[in-house]
Design a protein around this motif. Structure first.
Motif, PDB file in Angstrom:
ATOM      1  N   ARG B 165       0.855  -1.196   0.000  1.00  0.00           N
ATOM      2  CA  ARG B 165       0.000   0.000   0.000  1.00  0.00           C
ATOM      3  C   ARG B 165       0.879   1.229   0.000  1.00  0.00           C
ATOM      4  NH1 ARG B 165      -5.751   0.524   2.854  1.00  0.00           N
ATOM      5  NH2 ARG B 165      -5.832   2.146   1.250  1.00  0.00           N
ATOM      6  N   ALA B 167       1.653   5.493  -0.005  1.00  0.00           N
ATOM      7  CA  ALA B 167       1.181   6.750   0.563  1.00  0.00           C
ATOM      8  C   ALA B 167       1.763   7.903  -0.234  1.00  0.00           C
ATOM      9  CB  ALA B 167       1.593   6.860   2.030  1.00  0.00           C
ATOM     10  N   SER B 191      -4.963   7.091   0.600  1.00  0.00           N
ATOM     11  CA  SER B 191      -3.500   7.092   0.612  1.00  0.00           C
ATOM     12  C   SER B 191      -2.918   8.481   0.418  1.00  0.00           C
ATOM     13  CB  SER B 191      -2.967   6.171  -0.488  1.00  0.00           C
ATOM     14  OG  SER B 191      -3.193   4.834  -0.147  1.00  0.00           O
ATOM     15  N   PHE B 204       2.041   1.486   5.064  1.00  0.00           N
ATOM     16  CA  PHE B 204       1.992   2.276   3.834  1.00  0.00           C
ATOM     17  C   PHE B 204       3.413   2.669   3.445  1.00  0.00           C
ATOM     18  CE2 PHE B 204      -2.298   2.521   5.165  1.00  0.00           C
ATOM     19  CZ  PHE B 204      -3.082   2.976   4.112  1.00  0.00           C
TER      20      PHE B 204
END
Lengths: 451, 451
Positions: B165, B167, B191, B204
């Motif tokens: 994931r 950011a 995000s 993240f």
């Protein structure tokens, strides 16, 4: 004003020249030469308006005459005077499509035109949604974005980590923009699977099928009805990319890309995405920028279309299509496309049995694309087929290079899979005639005879 | 040709009118009224050229005069005669940017101009890459796409399922396009994390920071050097969105969005993304469409820029910037922007202590944005501050609606966080003078006095 009128005089002379068959399509120079032929550098100090006129003249001298009746290089050719006038008006109005507030007339004309387009493709009462985007590739990307959001609305906030691996299906010879879209959207090109091998891959969830009515290279049509049945069965979004024609059979689709800058000869750029479900584009793309889309404006906010788009500012592409449509009527566009189809059939009939020519696929072309090889006498009767193929691969590039050096005509070529370089003739230029097709064939033979 | 000249005559008259302060900025009508005021429908049958001229006149009558010296509605205002001439030439050349083959001059001018822009932002020898895209939002999306590809090249084939994931960090008041981009690219809006709360969220991976030099609403500048230090420490891509100025401090960035259609008053659309690393755009976006990017062409293929883009066809946006740059020189652009800064300082000084005005934030504006409330006498001295705030929220929308109905001027307003509707004045119109600023203030008071 005097300056603007002087530029207009240059442009009018350029237009007259462009339609004249005695004029070259291109005054070709290699990039390094062209860099030397004029002073193109940017300076700290201002130039005089006379210098600016000289720069305009130089730019026009080395530009391609895309309006020339013998320019066949791609689907965007020709120059329509009403379309051009409309584009000049658009530049003068210099606004953008994000709100009714800054583009009242253009926003309404987009509304009127999108509705008309949806009626033509057969959606009940022209209902649905849509947007003009900066080209067919972006329209196709929009369709994929909407299909994903429709199936997994949480993707907007949570991204692809909230979603299973997706599979998108597309025609074997679909436009490369489907792959570009899949890469950009974080779906990945490995998830783009050819329709010819339509299988359900374990662990991948099918969400999108892009069918093509008139593929880029061959002009072929996918079996839309059969695909639609499959999409319905698996509850998958069906998108149809109909670049080339007005005779649409797309009422079964969830979304349609329609590019008036191709066969309809609207000046570049002009591409529409039509979407069957109302409200979906807004939900998918809106971010409520409060400096643009104030909720307490004094007019009907449904005309503020900007939040449907990925873009913030959006160029006014609608007016040239709308004005051309007024000038020609629907029947005028149909006649123009029919004429191009007639020319391509003429070309096909002329070369299909002609000595030295070979068609890339059997049968009459499904659209205005005519794909063929020209075999010069020197390789025409070679017995070593492998050697012949190797030599044939080099023929089209040399003929094309010579066309550009002489500046007499331009037509595209390409390889495809195991097929060596062939000419891909597409006819969309309303100024072209049977004689121009004859000229093209003579020119290919004149320039390729010795190869 | 006669027809084209007749349209030009209409346009020249429209331009003269647009610069005349006696002319209305807008002849406003509500959408439903405007639909009735003319026949905008598309027909099957063609119209005459006289009808087409009537349509052009109607379109211009109801268009916003974005060149008007009192049009301040957003950053894209004004009409430069050289820019307009260049756009008319571009429309006449009617080609697209995908290959040198079809746009030799324009491709070279893009090359020359991008290099000049990279020199100005301070990249050594102007090295790097770049592209003109259909607007700042798309340029920002390109930057995010490149940052992701740089860190995780496998994302192109495998999609986001191959990637942790991510950011993305962005200014508190950054442009909403960063969120739109994150949603489209499958990263997800969750995000996108505000720079003011720059923290490393567990699970993240930070990959992208978008800093802003001149935010959309307040014109504020992020601390670029401090952000750059953090980016270097964590090996994160630093993007800078510099919509408004030529005084750039962005040599530390990996990519820069620069929108000449804003403060430089180049006609819409004109947005550039500059990228420090050469070759990355090509690797990230290329799909090798063999019908466009044949590898056996007779010229230097590095000038076929199309495969760097997400788009297939790409509108020619370069010529108007290039020709204006020639006409003004770099110093001309600087003087034009300085004049706008001077006007905004004049406005700030005029209202900061004036009765009935309140600035949205303390201190001199960092850019041409001046954000303020106008409190009509009726609410100016109210003791109930909550009630005052409630009434004040309704003031700007009513004044704006009245401005549009009278057609005298246009300026934007918006709420922001817990701040009720305020006027957001941006000055980019080269035709505006001190007197026009005086007029704006008088007009706000005239139209808002009774509220």
């Amino acid at each position: 004003m005097t300056f603007l009128q002087e530029v207009v005089d240059l442009l009018l002379a350029y237009i007259v020249e462009s339609f004249d068959r005695e004029t070259k399509v291109i005054d070709f120079h290699y990039p390094n030469e062209l860099l030397q032929l004029n002073n193109w550098e940017l300076q700290d100090e201002p130039a005089t308006l006379d210098d600016i006129l000289i720069s305009c003249r130089a730019t026009l001298k080395y530009a391609i005459k895309t309006a020339h009746p013998r320019y066949f290089n791609q689907l965007s050719t020709g120059l329509d005077m009403v379309g051009l006038a409309a584009d000049w008006l658009t530049s003068t109005a210099n606004t953008n499509m994000f709100t009714y507030e800054v583009a009242p007339v253009f926003v309404l004309l987009e509304y009127v035109t999108l509705k008309k387009m949806r009626e033509i493709i057969g959606w009940p009462d022209g209902r649905g949604d849509g947007i003009f985007s900066p080209g067919g590739a972006i329209s196709n990307m929009y369709a994929m974005l909407l299909a994903r959001f429709k199936m997994f609305p949480e993707v907007k906030e949570k991204g692809m980590s909230s979603v299973p691996r997706l599979a998108a299906f597309t025609s074997e010879h679909s436009h490369f923009s489907i792959k570009k879209g899949a890469a950009a959207l974080g779906i990945g090109t490995e998830s783009v699977i050819s329709l010819c091998c339509l299988v359900l891959v374990q662990g991948f969830v099918p969400f999108f099928v892009s069918a093509t009515a008139g593929t880029t290279v061959y002009g072929a049509f996918d079996p839309l009805i059969a695909i639609s049945d499959i999409c319905r069965k698996y509850n998958v979004w069906m998108h149809v990319d109909v670049s080339p024609t007005l005779n649409l059979l797309t009422l079964i689709a969830n979304s349609v890309t329609w590019n008036p800058h191709k066969m309809m000869s609207v000046p570049l750029q002009c591409s529409a995405l039509l979407v069957r479900e109302e409200g979906l584009m807004q939900n998918c793309n809106q971010m409520h920028a409060c400096y643009l889309f104030q909720q307490d404006k004094h007019y009907d906010l449904s005309y503020d279309t900007g939040d449907k788009a990925l873009q913030c500012g959006r160029h006014v592409d609608i007016f040239k299509l709308w004005l051309m449509w007024r000038a020609k009527g629907t029947i005028g566009f149909e006649a123009q496309i029919d004429k191009c189809l007639e020319l391509s059939e003429y070309l096909y009939n002329k070369i299909k049995d002609r000595e030295g020519y070979q068609m890339v696929f059997d049968g009459k072309p499904q659209h205005t694309n005519v794909c063929f090889w020209y075999l010069p006498p020197g390789i025409r009767y070679m017995e070593d087929k492998e050697e012949q193929k190797k030599r044939l691969h080099k023929v089209a590039p040399v003929i094309k290079a010579r066309m550009m050096e002489y500046g007499t005509t331009m037509v595209s070529y390409q390889p495809q899979g195991d097929k060596v370089n062939f000419f891909r003739m597409v006819i969309s230029n309303p100024a072209a005639t049977f004689e121009d097709i004859d000229f093209l064939i003579e020119e290919i033979e004149r320039l390729g005879h010795d190869l």
